[in-house]
Design a protein around this motif. Structure first.
Motif, short mmCIF file in Angstrom:
data_model
loop_
_atom_site.label_atom_id
_atom_site.label_comp_id
_atom_site.label_asym_id
_atom_site.label_seq_id
_atom_site.Cartn_x
_atom_site.Cartn_y
_atom_site.Cartn_z
N GLY A 15 0.81 -1.21 0.00
CA GLY A 15 0.00 0.00 0.00
C GLY A 15 0.84 1.26 0.00
O GLY A 15 0.56 2.22 -0.72
N ILE A 16 1.90 1.26 0.79
CA ILE A 16 2.79 2.42 0.83
C ILE A 16 3.47 2.62 -0.52
O ILE A 16 3.58 3.75 -1.01
N GLY A 43 -3.92 5.03 -6.78
CA GLY A 43 -4.26 5.64 -5.50
C GLY A 43 -5.26 4.81 -4.71
O GLY A 43 -5.09 4.57 -3.51
N ILE A 44 -6.31 4.34 -5.39
CA ILE A 44 -7.32 3.52 -4.71
C ILE A 44 -6.73 2.20 -4.27
O ILE A 44 -6.96 1.74 -3.13
N LEU A 45 -5.95 1.55 -5.14
CA LEU A 45 -5.32 0.29 -4.74
C LEU A 45 -4.34 0.48 -3.58
O LEU A 45 -4.29 -0.35 -2.66
N GLY A 46 -3.60 1.56 -3.59
CA GLY A 46 -2.68 1.84 -2.49
C GLY A 46 -3.40 2.05 -1.17
O GLY A 46 -3.00 1.52 -0.14
N ILE A 47 -4.50 2.79 -1.21
CA ILE A 47 -5.27 3.03 0.01
C ILE A 47 -5.89 1.74 0.52
O ILE A 47 -5.87 1.46 1.72
N VAL A 48 -6.46 0.93 -0.38
CA VAL A 48 -7.08 -0.33 0.03
C VAL A 48 -6.06 -1.28 0.64
O VAL A 48 -6.30 -1.86 1.70
N PHE A 50 -3.12 -0.53 1.96
CA PHE A 50 -2.59 0.04 3.19
C PHE A 50 -3.56 -0.15 4.35
O PHE A 50 -3.18 -0.61 5.42
N MET A 51 -4.83 0.19 4.13
CA MET A 51 -5.82 0.06 5.20
C MET A 51 -6.06 -1.39 5.59
O MET A 51 -6.18 -1.70 6.79
N SER A 52 -6.11 -2.30 4.62
CA SER A 52 -6.32 -3.70 4.97
C SER A 52 -5.11 -4.28 5.69
O SER A 52 -5.26 -5.07 6.63
N GLY A 53 -3.92 -3.88 5.31
CA GLY A 53 -2.72 -4.34 6.01
C GLY A 53 -2.67 -3.86 7.44
O GLY A 53 -2.36 -4.64 8.36
N ILE A 54 -2.97 -2.60 7.65
CA ILE A 54 -3.00 -2.07 9.02
C ILE A 54 -4.07 -2.77 9.85
O ILE A 54 -3.86 -3.10 11.01
N SER A 55 -5.21 -3.04 9.24
CA SER A 55 -6.30 -3.72 9.94
C SER A 55 -5.91 -5.13 10.34
O SER A 55 -6.21 -5.58 11.45
N VAL A 56 -5.25 -5.86 9.44
CA VAL A 56 -4.83 -7.22 9.76
C VAL A 56 -3.79 -7.22 10.88
O VAL A 56 -3.87 -8.03 11.81
N VAL A 57 -2.85 -6.32 10.83
CA VAL A 57 -1.82 -6.25 11.88
C VAL A 57 -2.45 -5.87 13.21
O VAL A 57 -2.11 -6.44 14.26
N ARG A 58 -3.38 -4.95 13.19
CA ARG A 58 -4.00 -4.48 14.44
C ARG A 58 -4.86 -5.56 15.09
O ARG A 58 -4.88 -5.70 16.31
N THR A 59 -5.59 -6.35 14.29
CA THR A 59 -6.52 -7.33 14.86
C THR A 59 -5.87 -8.67 15.16
O THR A 59 -6.48 -9.51 15.82
N THR A 60 -4.65 -8.91 14.71
CA THR A 60 -3.97 -10.17 14.98
C THR A 60 -3.38 -10.14 16.38
O THR A 60 -2.66 -9.22 16.74
N LYS A 61 -3.70 -11.18 17.15
CA LYS A 61 -3.19 -11.26 18.52
C LYS A 61 -1.80 -11.86 18.50
O LYS A 61 -1.47 -12.72 17.68
N ASP A 62 -0.95 -11.42 19.43
CA ASP A 62 0.39 -11.97 19.58
C ASP A 62 0.32 -13.26 20.38
O ASP A 62 0.00 -13.25 21.56
N GLU A 63 0.58 -14.37 19.71
CA GLU A 63 0.62 -15.67 20.39
C GLU A 63 1.92 -16.35 20.03
O GLU A 63 2.25 -16.52 18.87
N SER A 64 2.65 -16.75 21.03
CA SER A 64 3.93 -17.41 20.78
C SER A 64 3.86 -18.87 21.12
O SER A 64 3.24 -19.30 22.00
#
Length: 64
Positions: A15-16, A43-48, A50-64
């Motif tokens: 996205g970046i 521009g639209i593909l970059g925004i989509v 970027f936002m989906s990547g941030i969302s996946v990283v934010r909602t993924t829990k850290d489990e080791s």
């Protein structure tokens, strides 16, 4: 290594890159129809991505 977090990071980087490429096209555009279409598409593909990547990283829990 968490595969979801890796995929989210990859989407964020794509996205970046898409947004940076859009800025490069915008800086060198002459106002032709082809330039405007590519600005909108990248521009639209970059925004989509970027936002989906941030969302996946934010909602993924850290489990080791």
């Amino acid at each position: 290594m968490n595969l979801k977090r890796f995929f989210g990071g990859l989407l964020t980087i794509l996205g970046i890159v898409g947004l940076i490429y859009t800025a490069v096209i915008f800086a060198g555009t002459s106002g032709e129809t082809r330039d405007i279409k590519s600005l909108i598409i990248y521009g639209i593909l970059g925004i989509v991505f970027f936002m989906s990547g941030i969302s996946v990283v934010r909602t993924t829990k850290d489990e080791s």
